[in-house]
Design a protein around this motif. Structure first.
Motif, PDB file in Angstrom:
ATOM      1  N   ALA A 138       3.028   3.214   2.655  1.00 45.77           N
ATOM      2  CA  ALA A 138       2.091   3.476   3.749  1.00 45.77           C
ATOM      3  C   ALA A 138       2.575   2.845   5.053  1.00 45.77           C
ATOM      4  O   ALA A 138       1.791   2.733   6.006  1.00 45.77           O
ATOM      5  N   LEU A 193      -1.887   5.530   6.322  1.00 48.36           N
ATOM      6  CA  LEU A 193      -2.376   5.817   4.971  1.00 48.36           C
ATOM      7  C   LEU A 193      -2.067   7.250   4.568  1.00 48.36           C
ATOM      8  O   LEU A 193      -2.177   7.604   3.397  1.00 48.36           O
ATOM      9  N   TRP A 227       0.828  -1.212   0.000  1.00 44.72           N
ATOM     10  CA  TRP A 227       0.000   0.000   0.000  1.00 44.72           C
ATOM     11  C   TRP A 227       0.865   1.266   0.000  1.00 44.72           C
ATOM     12  O   TRP A 227       1.931   1.305   0.612  1.00 44.72           O
TER      13      TRP A 227
END
Ligand code: BGC
Length: 560
Positions: free
Chosen positions: A166, A184, A158
């Motif tokens: 992330a 995030l 991610w």
């Protein structure tokens, strides 16, 4: 299309009452850092906001939403909260917050705060305890071992919304490389684990803390991010930081809805009921509608206008799709032309327009070779304001749009503060350009933003804003400020109870619809067109009175 039930009315068909004020409310977003500085430190604060309540009351909005004002190291302008039950000293005190709420209520304004539940600050005591090795504190976040022989690779693929991975690796108390934690957004914003009941209980208590102080509602930051796909699987090829228009294991997971069902019950337990608006970048209006089912949140921002070019055909599709999906669950649409995360609409509309929805953060328009035609952008922004303010549903205005401010595109790099700029390796200028302190009066910076003799504003203001200050626009009947005031007054008088919405057949470069006795006409073509019959109540372009609707203009006409 036949008359449709109006968004002012719920699925039950009950007329709007004081408990359903939110269905048609116009809410003004106060980006507190940049609204008004009361204590002369160059940063906006509660004292400054209190002093400017008359501006908001005269504008005619129903409520304000205040961006996060809690104690924060300000790694992401307050969206990194270290204490959810207090006020950052840069903004004031809890006592001042109480006074603000009371004064807003006395002026007829409701108050929304901004809750940030997806992540805390890395300075939050929970995260500090987690780093120090407290096992139960670690379970409130998403710590995972790394991949690779020595755990040297992030646990999945991610990307942070602000650029880069992330995940950040921690160092164990014994000095050895440890687990990774998910963020995030910035590394200073560790994601919480919403499967943990302690996390749920804590935020429910935070809601009550502010509701008990009289706050009328909350904007929910990153509302689509709290529940992640179990196991945190790889995302694959999906573009990082895009508009979440494809499914992604970090976003819009079905489990998120349980959280909001519980929050709704808490809000409903108050008299009057407290309400919510979701910031949810769901992948479609169908998915967005799930957040506003009758037992969940009241409203959710409809962000499609932020990505739409100034084009009647695109606008019409945006309105149709949003309304149809919201109607299926009995919710109103919540229109937004601008906020603190996007390029201001004057600048978005000041360059040649794409023929499709823009996919990434208006990147294409950020540092373009084409010079902006700000006068044209401002004309179009005024027209777009008349469009959204005539639509059924609720509208959020972002501070400064009522003054016609443009994006400040030429901020000196060394003054930029947005983590998108720093974390993204200086490839994206970030969001500072729409966060420049407001000009209130006077002919040079700080334009009344701060008291005399104050420190310089936290972001520099352009030297070209003398004509855009609130004071300069006050007595000019054709100013953008007075256009917004008149539109809000007419909306309140004519549209709140209007029970219909109907498109009027028109050529593709025009957008026309009727609500009750009022028609709204917008011209995005390249020629003036004859005005419809009737009395022009308001025009975005002073030229609208000559029997023609100019290019880049909108009018409200009464046809009785
Ligand atoms: C807020 C942003 C913030 C991010 C992380 C958002 O969507 O509007 O300003 O950077 O959440 O909290």
């Amino acid at each position: 299309m036949p008359d449709q039930a109006d968004d002012n009315h719920g699925a039950s068909g009950d007329p709007a009452s004081s408990d359903t004020w939110w269905r048609t409310a116009v809410v003004y977003q106060v980006y507190i850092r940049s609204f008004a500085d009361g204590n002369a430190d160059g940063i906006g604060d509660i004292a400054g906001l209190r002093a400017r309540i008359p501006h908001l009351a005269a504008l005619g909005v129903d409520a304000i939403w205040v961006n996060p004002w809690y104690p924060s190291p300000q790694a992401d302008a307050g969206y990194d909260v270290s204490d959810y039950r207090d006020i950052d000293p840069a903004y004031g005190t809890l006592e001042e917050a109480d006074a603000l709420i009371a004064e807003c209520h006395a002026a007829g304004l409701r108050v929304f705060l901004d809750i940030v539940p997806n992540h805390t600050s890395s300075e939050h005591p929970w995260f500090q305890q987690a780093l120090a090795g407290d096992a139960s504190a670690r379970e409130r976040y998403l710590f995972r071992p790394g991949r690779g022989d020595d755990g040297e690779l992030p646990p999945n693929d991610w990307h942070s919304n602000f650029g880069g991975p992330a995940w950040t690796r921690t160092t164990d108390p014994d000095g050895r490389p440890g687990d990774w934690y998910l963020h995030l957004f910035a590394p200073e914003q560790p994601d919480l684990d919403w499967d943990n009941p302690v996390v749920r209980a804590e935020f429910e208590d935070v809601l009550r803390f502010w509701f008990d102080r009289g706050v009328d509602g909350f904007r929910i930051d990153v509302a689509h991010g709290l529940a992640k796909e179990p196991g945190l699987p790889d995302a694959g090829e999906r573009e990082p930081g895009a508009h979440h228009d494809e499914p992604h294991p970090a976003w819009d997971h079905d489990d998120v809805h349980d959280i909001y069902r519980a929050w709704r019950k808490i809000g409903d337990g108050y008299d009057p009921p407290r309400v919510f608006v979701a910031e949810s970048w769901a992948p479609s209006n169908e998915r967005l509608a799930l957040y506003v089912r009758p037992d969940e949140l009241h409203t959710a921002f409809q962000f499609d206008f932020l990505r739409a070019p100034f084009d009647a055909a695109v606008f019409r599709r945006v309105v149709d799709d949003a309304r149809a999906r919201a109607a299926e669950v009995g919710a109103p649409s919540t229109w937004v032309l601008s906020n603190h995360d996007v390029v201001r609409q004057v600048t978005r509309y000041a360059r040649s327009q794409p023929d499709h929805m823009v996919e990434s953060r208006w990147e294409r328009l950020r540092w373009p070779s084409e010079e902006p035609d700000l006068e044209r952008g401002r004309r179009r922004a005024r027209a777009a304001a008349l469009l959204v303010l005539a639509l059924p549903g609720s509208v959020y205005l972002y501070q400064g749009e009522e003054l016609g401010l443009e994006e400040v595109e030429d901020l000196p790099d060394e003054r930029r503060q947005d983590p998108i700029w720093t974390q993204g390796g200086h490839t994206d200028p970030g969001r500072d350009g729409c966060r420049v302190p407001l000009p209130w009066g006077g002919s040079e910076p700080p334009y009344g933003f701060s008291p005399e003799g104050a420190a310089e504003p936290w972001l520099p203001q352009p030297t070209t804003w003398a004509g855009l200050t609130a004071a300069a626009q006050e007595d000019d009947p054709s100013s953008t400020l007075n256009l917004y005031r008149q539109a809000l007054r007419l909306r309140r008088a004519l549209l709140e109870e209007a029970a219909s919405f109907q498109w009027i057949d028109s050529p593709p470069e025009l957008l026309a619809f009727r609500r009750g006795d009022l028609e709204c006409w917008l011209n995005t073509g390249d020629r003036p067109v004859p005005l419809p019959h009737g009395q022009v109540l308001l025009g975005s372009d002073p030229g609208s009175e000559g029997g023609l609707l100019p290019v880049d203009a909108a009018v409200w006409v009464v046809t009785m």
